[in-house]
Design a protein around this motif. Sequence first.
Motif, short mmCIF file in Angstrom:
data_model
loop_
_atom_site.label_atom_id
_atom_site.label_comp_id
_atom_site.label_asym_id
_atom_site.label_seq_id
_atom_site.Cartn_x
_atom_site.Cartn_y
_atom_site.Cartn_z
N VAL A 273 0.96 -1.21 -0.04
CA VAL A 273 0.10 0.08 -0.09
C VAL A 273 0.99 1.19 -0.08
CG1 VAL A 273 -0.42 0.19 2.54
CG2 VAL A 273 -1.88 1.26 1.15
N VAL A 274 0.46 2.18 -0.85
CA VAL A 274 1.29 3.37 -0.93
C VAL A 274 0.59 4.30 -0.12
CG1 VAL A 274 2.23 5.27 -2.60
CG2 VAL A 274 2.17 2.65 -3.08
N ILE A 275 1.27 5.25 0.61
CA ILE A 275 0.26 6.11 1.46
C ILE A 275 1.42 7.52 1.64
CG2 ILE A 275 1.40 5.40 3.80
CD1 ILE A 275 -1.23 5.90 5.13
N GLY A 276 0.74 8.41 1.16
CA GLY A 276 1.42 9.93 1.40
C GLY A 276 0.99 10.59 2.52
N LEU A 277 2.09 10.91 3.35
CA LEU A 277 1.99 11.91 4.68
C LEU A 277 2.38 13.24 4.62
CD1 LEU A 277 2.88 9.07 7.36
CD2 LEU A 277 0.48 9.84 6.75
N LYS A 278 1.61 14.18 4.95
CA LYS A 278 2.20 15.67 4.85
C LYS A 278 2.10 16.22 6.29
CE LYS A 278 -0.70 18.78 3.56
NZ LYS A 278 -1.70 19.83 2.78
N THR A 279 3.33 17.15 6.49
CA THR A 279 3.26 17.67 7.77
C THR A 279 3.65 19.38 7.30
OG1 THR A 279 5.83 17.47 8.09
CG2 THR A 279 4.19 16.07 8.97
N ALA A 280 3.76 20.00 8.38
CA ALA A 280 3.92 21.54 8.16
C ALA A 280 5.33 21.76 7.33
CB ALA A 280 4.08 22.52 9.43
N LYS A 281 6.37 20.75 7.62
CA LYS A 281 7.60 21.03 7.10
C LYS A 281 7.93 20.38 5.77
CE LYS A 281 12.04 21.48 9.28
NZ LYS A 281 12.78 21.56 10.33
N GLY A 282 7.15 19.16 5.49
CA GLY A 282 7.52 18.43 4.17
C GLY A 282 6.41 17.33 4.00
N THR A 283 6.66 16.46 3.15
CA THR A 283 5.73 15.42 2.50
C THR A 283 6.84 14.19 2.33
OG1 THR A 283 5.85 15.75 0.28
CG2 THR A 283 4.09 16.95 1.41
N LYS A 284 6.20 13.00 2.59
CA LYS A 284 6.91 11.62 2.35
C LYS A 284 5.85 10.67 1.72
CE LYS A 284 10.80 9.91 4.80
NZ LYS A 284 11.64 11.00 4.69
N GLN A 285 6.36 9.96 0.85
CA GLN A 285 5.53 8.84 0.48
C GLN A 285 6.22 7.54 0.89
OE1 GLN A 285 5.29 8.36 -3.95
NE2 GLN A 285 3.15 8.57 -3.76
N LEU A 286 5.34 6.68 1.36
CA LEU A 286 5.65 5.25 2.13
C LEU A 286 5.08 4.30 1.46
CD1 LEU A 286 5.08 6.33 5.88
CD2 LEU A 286 7.33 6.40 4.46
N LYS A 287 5.95 3.20 1.38
CA LYS A 287 5.58 1.67 0.50
C LYS A 287 5.45 0.97 1.87
CE LYS A 287 6.54 -1.59 -2.85
NZ LYS A 287 7.51 -1.91 -3.69
N LEU A 288 4.00 0.58 2.24
CA LEU A 288 3.75 -0.16 3.41
C LEU A 288 3.40 -1.71 3.11
CD1 LEU A 288 1.81 2.46 5.35
CD2 LEU A 288 4.20 1.96 5.62
N ASP A 289 3.61 -2.60 4.14
CA ASP A 289 3.22 -3.96 4.20
C ASP A 289 1.77 -4.03 3.94
OD1 ASP A 289 2.52 -6.63 5.93
OD2 ASP A 289 4.29 -6.81 4.79
N PRO A 290 1.11 -5.29 3.10
CA PRO A 290 -0.38 -5.53 3.03
C PRO A 290 -1.17 -5.36 4.60
CG PRO A 290 0.93 -7.13 2.21
CD PRO A 290 1.78 -6.04 2.54
N SER A 291 -0.10 -5.84 5.54
CA SER A 291 -1.02 -6.20 6.91
C SER A 291 -1.25 -4.99 7.45
CB SER A 291 -0.03 -6.97 7.76
OG SER A 291 1.10 -6.16 8.14
N ILE A 292 -0.56 -3.84 7.12
CA ILE A 292 -0.90 -2.42 7.71
C ILE A 292 -2.01 -1.93 6.73
CG2 ILE A 292 -0.01 -0.15 7.68
CD1 ILE A 292 2.80 -1.34 8.19
N TYR A 293 -2.34 -2.44 5.70
CA TYR A 293 -3.71 -1.76 4.97
C TYR A 293 -4.81 -2.14 5.70
CZ TYR A 293 -7.12 -0.91 1.38
OH TYR A 293 -8.05 -0.30 0.74
N GLU A 294 -4.63 -3.49 6.11
CA GLU A 294 -5.94 -4.01 7.18
C GLU A 294 -6.35 -3.19 8.31
OE1 GLU A 294 -5.29 -8.10 7.73
OE2 GLU A 294 -4.67 -8.56 5.68
N THR A 295 -4.99 -2.69 8.88
CA THR A 295 -5.27 -1.71 10.12
C THR A 295 -5.57 -0.67 9.82
OG1 THR A 295 -2.98 -3.06 10.84
CG2 THR A 295 -3.89 -1.02 12.15
N LEU A 296 -5.22 -0.13 8.72
CA LEU A 296 -5.91 1.23 8.22
C LEU A 296 -7.23 1.32 7.75
CD1 LEU A 296 -2.87 2.14 5.57
CD2 LEU A 296 -3.36 3.45 7.69
N GLN A 297 -7.67 0.03 7.25
CA GLN A 297 -9.20 0.10 6.96
C GLN A 297 -9.96 -0.22 8.44
OE1 GLN A 297 -9.03 -3.60 4.29
NE2 GLN A 297 -10.01 -2.16 2.86
N ARG A 298 -9.25 -0.86 9.54
CA ARG A 298 -9.78 -1.28 10.48
C ARG A 298 -10.30 0.15 11.34
NH1 ARG A 298 -7.13 -5.87 11.56
NH2 ARG A 298 -5.64 -4.94 12.66
N GLU A 299 -8.92 1.03 11.23
CA GLU A 299 -9.06 2.39 11.97
C GLU A 299 -10.04 3.40 11.45
OE1 GLU A 299 -7.40 4.09 14.72
OE2 GLU A 299 -7.01 2.13 15.43
#
Length: 456
Positions: free
Chosen positions: A157-183
């Motif tokens: 799963v590709v996730i983009g995160l943004k803060t006041a200082k910058g942005t980052k794109q992360l490539k995460l494990d599929p098990s984390i996608y399940e956690t993201l759906q639960r939350e």
Amino acid sequence: MKIEEVKSTVKTQRIAAHSHVKGLGLDEAGVPLQMASGLVGQKDAREAAGVVVDLIKSKKMSGRALLLAGPPGTGKTAIALAIAQELGNKVPFCPMVGSEVFSSEIKKTEVLMENFRRSIGLRIRETKEVYEGEVTELTPVETENPMGGYGKTISNVVIGLKTAKGTKQLKLDPSIYETLQREKVEVGDVIYIEANSGAVKRQGRSDNFATEFDLETEEYVPLPKGEVHKKKEVVQDVTLHDLDAANARPQGGQDVLSIVGQMMKPKKTEITDKLRTEINKIVNKYIDQGIAELVPGVLFIDEVHMLDLECFTYLHKSLESAIAPIVIFATNRGRCVIRGTDDIVSPHGIPLDLLDRLLIVRTKPYNMSEMEQIIRLRAQTEGLNVEDAAIQALSEIGSNTTLRYAVQLLTPANQTSKVNGRTQITKDDIMDVHSLFLDAKRSAKFLQEDNTKYML
């Protein structure tokens, strides 16, 4: 043409008996005001409770106990709840009633110990490596199912995160996608992901979306400062009972036999002393290392005279232990027989050796002007429009009967005024419901007069 009013979708809060209590109502010097934070009168008791709150905050009250003693309807439970409000949400407050210990499932002493452990908090501070920011992109990448057959499987799963200082794109494990759906994480939410464990915590919606809807149900949080990848101090609040319960559950495999075994178990599993001792050792180790901090909370035992001699003896031992909360007892009994004995009479139904350990705070009956103030406060809390003559009539009824009876007449009187097409409760409405619903004294009088008509 039919025109209908659209009702608000915001949930209405249920008004409980002590919804109006917001604190002890003391000034900066700790002196109680006549009417403040939902409490009226009882100045001596409130001032004493204020001293207790100061002792709890300075951590000098642990393992001690307080007794609130007074006639029924004099605000004992209200003062205990006000103490909890003064301490704040982070300090555990566990209310129970004396008769709760007589459970058919577990031992009396086990119920007491469980509530003791619920009343002791543990604040764990950990410095963790985290990725934190507002979600700008959430894209699951699919591949062919390696097991064959129909459908696709998520490879990452590709996730983009943004803060006041910058942005980052992360490539995460599929098990984390399940956690993201639960939350229930979606674009625009502020989240943090722990680098070591992959645990995801949704903190709320970014405040950039705060004006998205007319009715808000979300908690809005500001955009995180600093870099996306950082070290962050994470504070967790748990009670000792949470730790006990988490470690008491068997972590076996989910085969058929283990599932059947769990179904056949009693509803409540008793936590052994051995397990608690082991948890205490780990807790003490964490405290010594500075990772955790003990937060002694408040255990409130109402109707304490309902406990028996065995429970009182057990309370002695529990109050003397190194890890003990602040215990507040409340009772409306005078001199009475201690439960579990045949002839031992003691003040408040508590053995003298335990009574000797308690700081006793007395609550006194309210006078008529105080009753009037309380009735006004309750009417305001319940959103009722009551005329002055009706409040005066209610306070007179309360002084002849009880405050609880007078307050209970407000809601049926409001219903009567609506039936009669009025928006304000009048004195006539109060007198109508007073004649319809009996108080304890009048009911006892009728019983005495018509004694022969009732079955023995």
